[in-house]
Design a protein around this motif. Structure first.
Motif, PDB file in Angstrom:
ATOM      1  N   VAL A   6      35.425  39.587  27.243  1.00  0.00           N
ATOM      2  CA  VAL A   6      36.407  39.773  28.314  1.00  0.00           C
ATOM      3  C   VAL A   6      35.684  40.093  29.619  1.00  0.00           C
ATOM      4  O   VAL A   6      36.007  39.541  30.672  1.00  0.00           O
ATOM      5  CB  VAL A   6      37.436  40.869  27.958  1.00  0.00           C
ATOM      6  CG1 VAL A   6      38.351  41.169  29.136  1.00  0.00           C
ATOM      7  CG2 VAL A   6      38.252  40.451  26.733  1.00  0.00           C
ATOM      8  N   ARG A   7      34.684  40.968  29.558  1.00  0.00           N
ATOM      9  CA  ARG A   7      33.928  41.329  30.761  1.00  0.00           C
ATOM     10  C   ARG A   7      33.268  40.084  31.370  1.00  0.00           C
ATOM     11  O   ARG A   7      33.345  39.862  32.581  1.00  0.00           O
ATOM     12  CB  ARG A   7      32.871  42.386  30.438  1.00  0.00           C
ATOM     13  CG  ARG A   7      32.200  42.949  31.680  1.00  0.00           C
ATOM     14  CD  ARG A   7      31.158  44.024  31.365  1.00  0.00           C
ATOM     15  NE  ARG A   7      31.607  45.068  30.468  1.00  0.00           N
ATOM     16  CZ  ARG A   7      32.423  46.074  30.805  1.00  0.00           C
ATOM     17  NH1 ARG A   7      32.907  46.158  32.011  1.00  0.00           N
ATOM     18  NH2 ARG A   7      32.754  46.986  29.913  1.00  0.00           N
ATOM     19  N   LYS A   8      32.652  39.248  30.544  1.00  0.00           N
ATOM     20  CA  LYS A   8      32.008  38.024  31.048  1.00  0.00           C
ATOM     21  C   LYS A   8      33.043  37.092  31.672  1.00  0.00           C
ATOM     22  O   LYS A   8      32.803  36.491  32.719  1.00  0.00           O
ATOM     23  CB  LYS A   8      31.251  37.312  29.924  1.00  0.00           C
ATOM     24  CG  LYS A   8      29.944  37.975  29.592  1.00  0.00           C
ATOM     25  CD  LYS A   8      29.204  37.252  28.491  1.00  0.00           C
ATOM     26  CE  LYS A   8      27.934  38.017  28.171  1.00  0.00           C
ATOM     27  NZ  LYS A   8      27.362  37.673  26.911  1.00  0.00           N
ATOM     28  N   TYR A   9      34.197  36.954  31.028  1.00  0.00           N
ATOM     29  CA  TYR A   9      35.272  36.128  31.577  1.00  0.00           C
ATOM     30  C   TYR A   9      35.717  36.676  32.936  1.00  0.00           C
ATOM     31  O   TYR A   9      35.831  35.934  33.910  1.00  0.00           O
ATOM     32  CB  TYR A   9      36.441  36.062  30.592  1.00  0.00           C
ATOM     33  CG  TYR A   9      37.693  35.463  31.173  1.00  0.00           C
ATOM     34  CD1 TYR A   9      37.707  34.142  31.618  1.00  0.00           C
ATOM     35  CD2 TYR A   9      38.850  36.209  31.290  1.00  0.00           C
ATOM     36  CE1 TYR A   9      38.861  33.585  32.164  1.00  0.00           C
ATOM     37  CE2 TYR A   9      40.004  35.666  31.830  1.00  0.00           C
ATOM     38  CZ  TYR A   9      40.006  34.354  32.262  1.00  0.00           C
ATOM     39  OH  TYR A   9      41.145  33.807  32.815  1.00  0.00           O
ATOM     40  N   PHE A  10      35.943  37.986  33.009  1.00  0.00           N
ATOM     41  CA  PHE A  10      36.388  38.593  34.260  1.00  0.00           C
ATOM     42  C   PHE A  10      35.294  38.533  35.337  1.00  0.00           C
ATOM     43  O   PHE A  10      35.604  38.474  36.518  1.00  0.00           O
ATOM     44  CB  PHE A  10      36.871  40.024  34.039  1.00  0.00           C
ATOM     45  CG  PHE A  10      38.249  40.124  33.437  1.00  0.00           C
ATOM     46  CD1 PHE A  10      39.135  39.061  33.452  1.00  0.00           C
ATOM     47  CD2 PHE A  10      38.676  41.303  32.844  1.00  0.00           C
ATOM     48  CE1 PHE A  10      40.407  39.158  32.901  1.00  0.00           C
ATOM     49  CE2 PHE A  10      39.953  41.417  32.299  1.00  0.00           C
ATOM     50  CZ  PHE A  10      40.815  40.338  32.332  1.00  0.00           C
ATOM     51  N   GLU A  11      34.024  38.543  34.932  1.00  0.00           N
ATOM     52  CA  GLU A  11      32.929  38.377  35.899  1.00  0.00           C
ATOM     53  C   GLU A  11      33.049  37.036  36.609  1.00  0.00           C
ATOM     54  O   GLU A  11      32.811  36.939  37.810  1.00  0.00           O
ATOM     55  CB  GLU A  11      31.568  38.457  35.205  1.00  0.00           C
ATOM     56  CG  GLU A  11      31.065  39.854  34.964  1.00  0.00           C
ATOM     57  CD  GLU A  11      29.749  39.875  34.193  1.00  0.00           C
ATOM     58  OE1 GLU A  11      29.077  38.818  34.044  1.00  0.00           O
ATOM     59  OE2 GLU A  11      29.388  40.967  33.716  1.00  0.00           O
ATOM     60  N   THR A  12      33.418  35.994  35.876  1.00  0.00           N
ATOM     61  CA  THR A  12      33.502  34.652  36.463  1.00  0.00           C
ATOM     62  C   THR A  12      34.592  34.564  37.521  1.00  0.00           C
ATOM     63  O   THR A  12      34.538  33.680  38.372  1.00  0.00           O
ATOM     64  CB  THR A  12      33.748  33.560  35.395  1.00  0.00           C
ATOM     65  OG1 THR A  12      35.052  33.724  34.827  1.00  0.00           O
ATOM     66  CG2 THR A  12      32.690  33.579  34.318  1.00  0.00           C
ATOM     67  N   ILE A  13      35.569  35.465  37.465  1.00  0.00           N
ATOM     68  CA  ILE A  13      36.644  35.447  38.463  1.00  0.00           C
ATOM     69  C   ILE A  13      36.584  36.652  39.406  1.00  0.00           C
ATOM     70  O   ILE A  13      37.454  36.818  40.252  1.00  0.00           O
ATOM     71  CB  ILE A  13      38.040  35.316  37.789  1.00  0.00           C
ATOM     72  CG1 ILE A  13      38.222  36.329  36.670  1.00  0.00           C
ATOM     73  CG2 ILE A  13      38.253  33.916  37.292  1.00  0.00           C
ATOM     74  CD1 ILE A  13      39.518  36.219  35.925  1.00  0.00           C
ATOM     75  N   GLY A  14      35.547  37.472  39.226  1.00  0.00           N
ATOM     76  CA  GLY A  14      35.291  38.557  40.166  1.00  0.00           C
ATOM     77  C   GLY A  14      36.160  39.785  40.028  1.00  0.00           C
ATOM     78  O   GLY A  14      36.349  40.511  41.007  1.00  0.00           O
ATOM     79  N   ILE A  15      36.675  40.039  38.815  1.00  0.00           N
ATOM     80  CA  ILE A  15      37.502  41.248  38.658  1.00  0.00           C
ATOM     81  C   ILE A  15      36.984  42.174  37.554  1.00  0.00           C
ATOM     82  O   ILE A  15      37.685  43.091  37.132  1.00  0.00           O
ATOM     83  CB  ILE A  15      38.993  40.907  38.409  1.00  0.00           C
ATOM     84  CG1 ILE A  15      39.180  40.139  37.095  1.00  0.00           C
ATOM     85  CG2 ILE A  15      39.593  40.169  39.589  1.00  0.00           C
ATOM     86  CD1 ILE A  15      40.609  40.111  36.607  1.00  0.00           C
ATOM     87  N   ASP A  16      35.763  41.956  37.089  1.00  0.00           N
ATOM     88  CA  ASP A  16      35.225  42.778  36.007  1.00  0.00           C
ATOM     89  C   ASP A  16      35.165  44.264  36.365  1.00  0.00           C
ATOM     90  O   ASP A  16      35.278  45.120  35.497  1.00  0.00           O
ATOM     91  CB  ASP A  16      33.852  42.281  35.547  1.00  0.00           C
ATOM     92  CG  ASP A  16      32.859  42.173  36.677  1.00  0.00           C
ATOM     93  OD1 ASP A  16      33.123  41.409  37.632  1.00  0.00           O
ATOM     94  OD2 ASP A  16      31.813  42.849  36.605  1.00  0.00           O
ATOM     95  N   GLU A  17      35.030  44.580  37.663  1.00  0.00           N
ATOM     96  CA  GLU A  17      34.970  45.985  38.076  1.00  0.00           C
ATOM     97  C   GLU A  17      36.313  46.689  37.901  1.00  0.00           C
ATOM     98  O   GLU A  17      36.382  47.918  37.953  1.00  0.00           O
ATOM     99  CB  GLU A  17      34.482  46.100  39.527  1.00  0.00           C
ATOM    100  CG  GLU A  17      35.497  45.725  40.592  1.00  0.00           C
ATOM    101  CD  GLU A  17      35.752  44.225  40.777  1.00  0.00           C
ATOM    102  OE1 GLU A  17      36.750  43.873  41.436  1.00  0.00           O
ATOM    103  OE2 GLU A  17      34.975  43.400  40.254  1.00  0.00           O
ATOM    104  N   LYS A  18      37.393  45.946  37.672  1.00  0.00           N
ATOM    105  CA  LYS A  18      38.713  46.553  37.475  1.00  0.00           C
ATOM    106  C   LYS A  18      38.927  47.046  36.042  1.00  0.00           C
ATOM    107  O   LYS A  18      39.880  47.767  35.764  1.00  0.00           O
ATOM    108  CB  LYS A  18      39.815  45.548  37.835  1.00  0.00           C
ATOM    109  CG  LYS A  18      39.918  45.272  39.328  1.00  0.00           C
ATOM    110  CD  LYS A  18      41.009  44.273  39.650  1.00  0.00           C
ATOM    111  CE  LYS A  18      42.384  44.819  39.333  1.00  0.00           C
ATOM    112  NZ  LYS A  18      43.478  43.932  39.776  1.00  0.00           N
TER     113      LYS A  18
END
Length: 155
Positions: A6-18
Motif C-alpha cells: 500500500v505504501r509503495k502504491y501511495f508513493e506513486t501517487i504522492g500520498i504515502d505521507e498521509k
C-alpha cells in the motif's frame, strides 16, 4: 507485508505521507475509531466476499451491516464472506488490514452508499495498525472501484 504494498502504491501517487500507523491495534472498527479518536461510523471497513468465482470487496461505513436482501439483489448471490485463511492469499491483505488499495489482480471493489454521509473516511492501509484519511473522491480514485452500491443497513 501488505502495508508496504500500500505504501509503495501511495508513493506513486504522492500520498504515502498521509498513512497513519499506530502503536495500538486498529484491526476492528472500534479499535480503529479509538486509535483515530473519531466516530466508529467514519471508519471505512472493507468486507470481503465470494461472488461465484470472483472476490469482491465492499467498503462500507463502520456502523453499517450487510443487508442480505439488498446484497442478493445487487450480486445475484447470497453473501458469503471470505474466511480468515482466505483473505490474505485472495486479496493480498490479512484480516485486520484488509483495504481496497494495492489488492491482488482481479479483486473487484465496490463502495457502499453508507459512506456518503461523510466528507472524509478512514480506511485501513494493509496492516492491523494503520489508516489513512481520504475524501470520498480520493477513495473512489485510489481504490479503483467499480461502482457505488447500496447493500448495507445502518445498525
Amino acid at each position: 507485508m501488505s502495508i508496504e504494498k500500500v505504501r509503495k502504491y501511495f508513493e506513486t501517487i504522492g500520498i504515502d505521507e498521509k498513512i497513519q500507523e499506530f502503536e495500538i491495534s486498529s484491526a476492528t472498527v472500534a479499535l480503529a475509531a479509538k486509535a483515530l479518536q473519531c466516530e466508529e461510523s467514519r471508519i471505512a471497513k472493507t468486507l470481503s466476499f465470494h461472488v461465484g468465482e470472483r472476490v469482491v470487496l465492499i467498503v462500507a461505513a463502520g456502523d453499517a451491516k450487510i443487508d442480505n436482501p439488498k446484497y442478493k439483489a445487487q450480486f445475484k448471490n447470497k453473501a458469503k464472506m471470505l474466511s480468515f485463511d482466505e483473505a490474505e492469499p485472495l486479496i493480498g491483505h490479512a484480516v485486520g488490514g484488509v483495504c481496497p488499495f494495492a489488492v491482488n489482480e482481479g479483486v473487484e471493489t465496490y463502495l457502499d452508499v453508507s459512506l456518503k454521509r461523510f466528507d472524509t473516511v478512514f480506511p485501513a492501509c494493509g496492516s492491523s495498525n494503520s489508516a489513512i484519511e481520504l475524501t470520498l473522491e480520493e477513495l473512489e480514485k485510489y481504490s479503483d472501484f467499480i461502482s457505488w452500491v447500496d447493500v448495507c443497513k445502518l445498525s
